[in-house]
Design an enzyme around this catalytic site. Structure first.
Site, PDB file in Angstrom:
ATOM      1  N   ASP A  32       0.817  -1.216   0.000  1.00 29.85           N
ATOM      2  CA  ASP A  32       0.000   0.000   0.000  1.00 29.85           C
ATOM      3  C   ASP A  32       0.851   1.266   0.000  1.00 29.85           C
ATOM      4  O   ASP A  32       0.401   2.333   0.398  1.00 29.85           O
ATOM      5  CB  ASP A  32      -0.974   0.001   1.193  1.00 29.85           C
ATOM      6  CG  ASP A  32      -0.232  -0.046   2.521  1.00 29.85           C
ATOM      7  OD1 ASP A  32       0.999  -0.278   2.514  1.00 29.85           O
ATOM      8  OD2 ASP A  32      -0.877   0.165   3.556  1.00 29.85           O
ATOM      9  N   HIS A 235      23.197   3.069 -19.536  1.00 29.13           N
ATOM     10  CA  HIS A 235      22.238   3.454 -18.491  1.00 29.13           C
ATOM     11  C   HIS A 235      22.547   2.744 -17.175  1.00 29.13           C
ATOM     12  O   HIS A 235      21.664   2.196 -16.516  1.00 29.13           O
ATOM     13  CB  HIS A 235      20.799   3.196 -18.953  1.00 29.13           C
ATOM     14  CG  HIS A 235      20.361   4.152 -20.017  1.00 29.13           C
ATOM     15  ND1 HIS A 235      19.265   3.933 -20.832  1.00 29.13           N
ATOM     16  CD2 HIS A 235      20.863   5.338 -20.419  1.00 29.13           C
ATOM     17  CE1 HIS A 235      19.140   4.942 -21.686  1.00 29.13           C
ATOM     18  NE2 HIS A 235      20.098   5.812 -21.459  1.00 29.13           N
ATOM     19  N   ASP A 252      26.397  11.126 -15.049  1.00 28.12           N
ATOM     20  CA  ASP A 252      25.327  11.714 -15.861  1.00 28.12           C
ATOM     21  C   ASP A 252      24.192  12.004 -14.896  1.00 28.12           C
ATOM     22  O   ASP A 252      23.475  11.088 -14.475  1.00 28.12           O
ATOM     23  CB  ASP A 252      24.904  10.715 -16.946  1.00 28.12           C
ATOM     24  CG  ASP A 252      23.838  11.286 -17.901  1.00 28.12           C
ATOM     25  OD1 ASP A 252      23.223  12.318 -17.560  1.00 28.12           O
ATOM     26  OD2 ASP A 252      23.618  10.676 -18.969  1.00 28.12           O
ATOM     27  N   ASP A 263      20.287  18.092 -17.738  1.00 25.71           N
ATOM     28  CA  ASP A 263      20.819  16.785 -18.148  1.00 25.71           C
ATOM     29  C   ASP A 263      22.287  16.981 -18.486  1.00 25.71           C
ATOM     30  O   ASP A 263      22.611  17.488 -19.559  1.00 25.71           O
ATOM     31  CB  ASP A 263      20.015  16.291 -19.363  1.00 25.71           C
ATOM     32  CG  ASP A 263      20.421  14.899 -19.804  1.00 25.71           C
ATOM     33  OD1 ASP A 263      21.219  14.248 -19.101  1.00 25.71           O
ATOM     34  OD2 ASP A 263      19.938  14.462 -20.864  1.00 25.71           O
ATOM     35  N   HIS A 342      24.919   5.885 -29.733  1.00 24.12           N
ATOM     36  CA  HIS A 342      23.737   6.737 -29.602  1.00 24.12           C
ATOM     37  C   HIS A 342      23.906   8.015 -30.415  1.00 24.12           C
ATOM     38  O   HIS A 342      24.983   8.303 -30.931  1.00 24.12           O
ATOM     39  CB  HIS A 342      23.438   7.042 -28.124  1.00 24.12           C
ATOM     40  CG  HIS A 342      24.554   7.727 -27.382  1.00 24.12           C
ATOM     41  ND1 HIS A 342      24.815   9.073 -27.507  1.00 24.12           N
ATOM     42  CD2 HIS A 342      25.465   7.252 -26.498  1.00 24.12           C
ATOM     43  CE1 HIS A 342      25.827   9.396 -26.711  1.00 24.12           C
ATOM     44  NE2 HIS A 342      26.249   8.318 -26.091  1.00 24.12           N
ATOM     45  N   HIS A 346      19.217  15.320 -27.955  1.00 23.91           N
ATOM     46  CA  HIS A 346      17.777  15.126 -27.796  1.00 23.91           C
ATOM     47  C   HIS A 346      17.192  16.408 -27.227  1.00 23.91           C
ATOM     48  O   HIS A 346      17.901  17.193 -26.597  1.00 23.91           O
ATOM     49  CB  HIS A 346      17.454  13.914 -26.917  1.00 23.91           C
ATOM     50  CG  HIS A 346      18.042  13.964 -25.522  1.00 23.91           C
ATOM     51  ND1 HIS A 346      17.512  14.724 -24.503  1.00 23.91           N
ATOM     52  CD2 HIS A 346      19.130  13.347 -24.990  1.00 23.91           C
ATOM     53  CE1 HIS A 346      18.234  14.561 -23.407  1.00 23.91           C
ATOM     54  NE2 HIS A 346      19.233  13.746 -23.672  1.00 23.91           N
ATOM     55  N   HIS A 353      14.077  13.347 -21.971  1.00 24.80           N
ATOM     56  CA  HIS A 353      14.042  13.178 -23.426  1.00 24.80           C
ATOM     57  C   HIS A 353      12.730  13.826 -23.843  1.00 24.80           C
ATOM     58  O   HIS A 353      11.684  13.192 -23.851  1.00 24.80           O
ATOM     59  CB  HIS A 353      14.102  11.702 -23.824  1.00 24.80           C
ATOM     60  CG  HIS A 353      15.408  11.057 -23.451  1.00 24.80           C
ATOM     61  ND1 HIS A 353      15.585   9.711 -23.332  1.00 24.80           N
ATOM     62  CD2 HIS A 353      16.613  11.609 -23.148  1.00 24.80           C
ATOM     63  CE1 HIS A 353      16.837   9.453 -22.991  1.00 24.80           C
ATOM     64  NE2 HIS A 353      17.488  10.598 -22.872  1.00 24.80           N
ATOM     65  N   GLU A 376      25.844  15.605 -26.553  1.00 23.40           N
ATOM     66  CA  GLU A 376      26.452  14.618 -25.668  1.00 23.40           C
ATOM     67  C   GLU A 376      27.179  13.489 -26.383  1.00 23.40           C
ATOM     68  O   GLU A 376      26.789  12.327 -26.286  1.00 23.40           O
ATOM     69  CB  GLU A 376      25.393  14.035 -24.737  1.00 23.40           C
ATOM     70  CG  GLU A 376      24.112  13.567 -25.434  1.00 23.40           C
ATOM     71  CD  GLU A 376      23.119  12.956 -24.443  1.00 23.40           C
ATOM     72  OE1 GLU A 376      23.539  12.098 -23.646  1.00 23.40           O
ATOM     73  OE2 GLU A 376      21.939  13.345 -24.462  1.00 23.40           O
ATOM     74  N   TYR A 380      32.685   4.632 -25.852  1.00 19.45           N
ATOM     75  CA  TYR A 380      32.553   3.540 -24.881  1.00 19.45           C
ATOM     76  C   TYR A 380      33.258   2.327 -25.462  1.00 19.45           C
ATOM     77  O   TYR A 380      32.786   1.746 -26.430  1.00 19.45           O
ATOM     78  CB  TYR A 380      31.072   3.231 -24.625  1.00 19.45           C
ATOM     79  CG  TYR A 380      30.246   4.501 -24.482  1.00 19.45           C
ATOM     80  CD1 TYR A 380      30.156   5.172 -23.261  1.00 19.45           C
ATOM     81  CD2 TYR A 380      29.607   5.064 -25.601  1.00 19.45           C
ATOM     82  CE1 TYR A 380      29.439   6.359 -23.149  1.00 19.45           C
ATOM     83  CE2 TYR A 380      28.896   6.246 -25.493  1.00 19.45           C
ATOM     84  CZ  TYR A 380      28.819   6.892 -24.276  1.00 19.45           C
ATOM     85  OH  TYR A 380      28.116   8.074 -24.176  1.00 19.45           O
ATOM     86  N   ARG A 398      31.746  10.400 -21.641  1.00 24.91           N
ATOM     87  CA  ARG A 398      30.693  11.198 -22.281  1.00 24.91           C
ATOM     88  C   ARG A 398      30.776  12.598 -21.694  1.00 24.91           C
ATOM     89  O   ARG A 398      31.086  12.765 -20.506  1.00 24.91           O
ATOM     90  CB  ARG A 398      29.301  10.598 -22.047  1.00 24.91           C
ATOM     91  CG  ARG A 398      28.172  11.413 -22.665  1.00 24.91           C
ATOM     92  CD  ARG A 398      26.827  10.674 -22.777  1.00 24.91           C
ATOM     93  NE  ARG A 398      26.269  10.275 -21.492  1.00 24.91           N
ATOM     94  CZ  ARG A 398      26.210   9.036 -21.051  1.00 24.91           C
ATOM     95  NH1 ARG A 398      26.672   8.041 -21.782  1.00 24.91           N
ATOM     96  NH2 ARG A 398      25.688   8.762 -19.871  1.00 24.91           N
ATOM     97  N   GLU A 400      28.347  16.083 -21.753  1.00 25.00           N
ATOM     98  CA  GLU A 400      27.001  16.505 -22.164  1.00 25.00           C
ATOM     99  C   GLU A 400      26.642  17.867 -21.587  1.00 25.00           C
ATOM    100  O   GLU A 400      26.766  18.089 -20.384  1.00 25.00           O
ATOM    101  CB  GLU A 400      25.968  15.481 -21.678  1.00 25.00           C
ATOM    102  CG  GLU A 400      24.524  15.896 -21.934  1.00 25.00           C
ATOM    103  CD  GLU A 400      23.521  14.843 -21.463  1.00 25.00           C
ATOM    104  OE1 GLU A 400      23.808  14.136 -20.486  1.00 25.00           O
ATOM    105  OE2 GLU A 400      22.449  14.751 -22.084  1.00 25.00           O
TER     106      GLU A 400
HETATM  107 MN   LIG Z   1      21.002  13.330 -22.253  1.00 26.78          MN
END
Ligand SMILES: [Mn+2]
Length: 431
Positions: A32, A235, A252, A263, A342, A346, A353, A376, A380, A398, A400
């Site tokens: 609950d 991710h 990130d 972001d 990627h 975005h 996103h 970004e 990798y 990365r 970004e």
């Molecule tokens: Mn991003």
């Protein structure tokens, strides 16, 4: 602000139309208990209403332009879950022309759509209402000799809403600037903890703390705090491993402020200095990010930004002998895909996103004032990449930033967070 948005939405609707929009419901976490409530972005954009379980009805058919169905005030429940605006608050505080308890929606629905030609509605959100709408329309059809009129067209309100949301107004831009500055502080306070032996979750907790204590709701998405080879998992959110000096740490993380996301990714050298293969790869990604930001301009497009990044990434990989061949050919054949899988950008806004079409009639859309997007690029190198010299394996980078299109150019909202190697090192060493 919400009133102006509703007016623009109403102007974009067909005549004699009704739009029915659902707010988000509480989601069960276990038994609950619930996840923290987060309003549906479209619903929030049009209404500013932040309580669960509401329905908005907007009409161009002569009925009240804006009706809210909301959870009514019930003292016995509010003792547990806090005060609600209720029906009166929906009118006084949220500008509804009419407001009713949620429990009355089902009975009100046949009358609401009895005369409408066009219904703006997203099916699949509420099965009971989906089924009820089908039933009402069939009944109207059977009653056609007595003047019954089924809805002629069902439209997706998101076609209008998401185009509106793509262009940020002055207030939204201000919120996104403030989100960026909170994210700046959170990265700064967290970079200092990038030392061997620290655990990824300690840094993740520091980000949460800095976001919250500065007034943000928390992270806009699950923060990625990945040391060493964890940085190659796009991710990665386990955030439960120890950091090793000399490795890279990919963070990130951006806050959500008043509904709006920032972001930001930075890659920090654990222990405070970029070395060897890690420095080599970092510098390639940095060049790619700078070239990509340079390529961003009003009237240009995201595809050009992506190409500028690819050019640098691929030529860098050739320079390190990770790829072999001519740069245009390697780009054409997407030979970089095992290491850069990627896209570079975005949209960014209420959703990390964010919504908004990327193409119009099959053509990449042009960047215009008020759009916000990320840049970004990354590299990798999987730990198992046997075709790559061993010292490059298991490294992820990365970088970004969040860019705003202004009337005369591009503003990097998060550009104050350092990317140059010596400045990044200084942030990690600062104690
Ligand atoms: Mn991003």
């Amino acid at each position: 602000m919400h009133l102006q948005r509703r007016q623009r939405f109403l102007e974009a609707m067909a005549p004699d139309a009704v739009a029915i929009l659902f707010g988000a419901k509480l989601a069960t976490r276990s038994a609950d208990t619930h996840y923290p409530f987060r309003q549906d972005s479209d619903f929030f954009y049009l209404t500013g209403f932040t309580q669960p379980n509401a329905i908005a009805v907007l009409r161009t058919d002569g009925g009240p332009a804006f009706t809210l169905f909301v959870e009514p005030r019930v003292e016995a429940e509010e003792i547990w879950t806090g005060n609600r605006p209720g029906v009166d608050g929906a009118k006084c505080d949220f500008g509804a022309d009419e407001a009713h308890p949620m429990g009355e929606f089902s009975d009100a629905l046949p009358k609401l759509i009895a005369a409408t030609k066009t219904l703006y509605y997203v099916p699949g959100r509420n099965k009971a209402v989906d089924a009820h709408l089908v039933q009402i329309n069939e009944q109207q059809r059977l009653r056609s000799r007595a003047g019954g009129r089924p809805t002629e067209a069902q439209m997706d309100p998101r076609a209008i809403l998401h185009e509106m949301r793509l262009f940020k107004d002055a207030e939204e831009v201000d919120t996104m600037r403030r989100a960026a500055s909170i994210t700046f502080e959170a990265h700064r306070q967290t970079a200092r903890l990038a030392k061997g032996g620290a655990y990824e979750y300690e840094l993740s907790a520091q980000l949460d703390y800095e976001f919250r204590r500065r007034g943000a709701a928390g992270p806009a998405y699950e923060s990625i705090v990945g040391g060493g080879a964890n940085a190659t998992i796009l991710h990665y959110i386990n955030n439960d491993q120890a950091l090793c000096d000399g490795d890279l740490l990919l963070i990130d993380a951006g806050c959500e402020l008043a509904g709006y996301a920032s972001d930001v990714t930075r890659t920090y050298p654990i222990g405070g200095s970029f070395q060897g293969a890690k420095r080599d790869l970092y510098e390639i990604v940095l060049r790619a990010q700078q070239a990509a930001i340079q390529a961003a301009k009003p009237g240009g497009g995201l595809e050009q930004i992506h190409s500028a990044a690819l050019e640098q990434l691929v030529s860098g990989l050739v320079g390190l002998n990770i790829l072999k061949g001519s740069i245009p050919e390697l780009i054409e054949k997407e030979a970089y895909k095992p290491y850069y899988m990627h896209k570079t950008s975005h949209w960014l806004g209420l959703d990390v996103h964010d919504v908004g079409a990327y193409t119009i009639n099959g053509e990449a859309r042009k960047l215009e004032e008020g759009m916000v997007f990320t840049v970004e690029p990354g590299l990798y190198i999987p730990a198992m990449a046997e075709e790559v010299p061993p010292h490059f394996r298991g490294i992820g980078v990365r970088i970004e930033d969040d860019l705003l299109v202004t009337p005369d150019g591009i503003e990097n909202l998060t550009g104050a967070i350092p990317t140059q190697t010596d400045e990044v090192e200084a942030w990690v060493r600062d104690s």
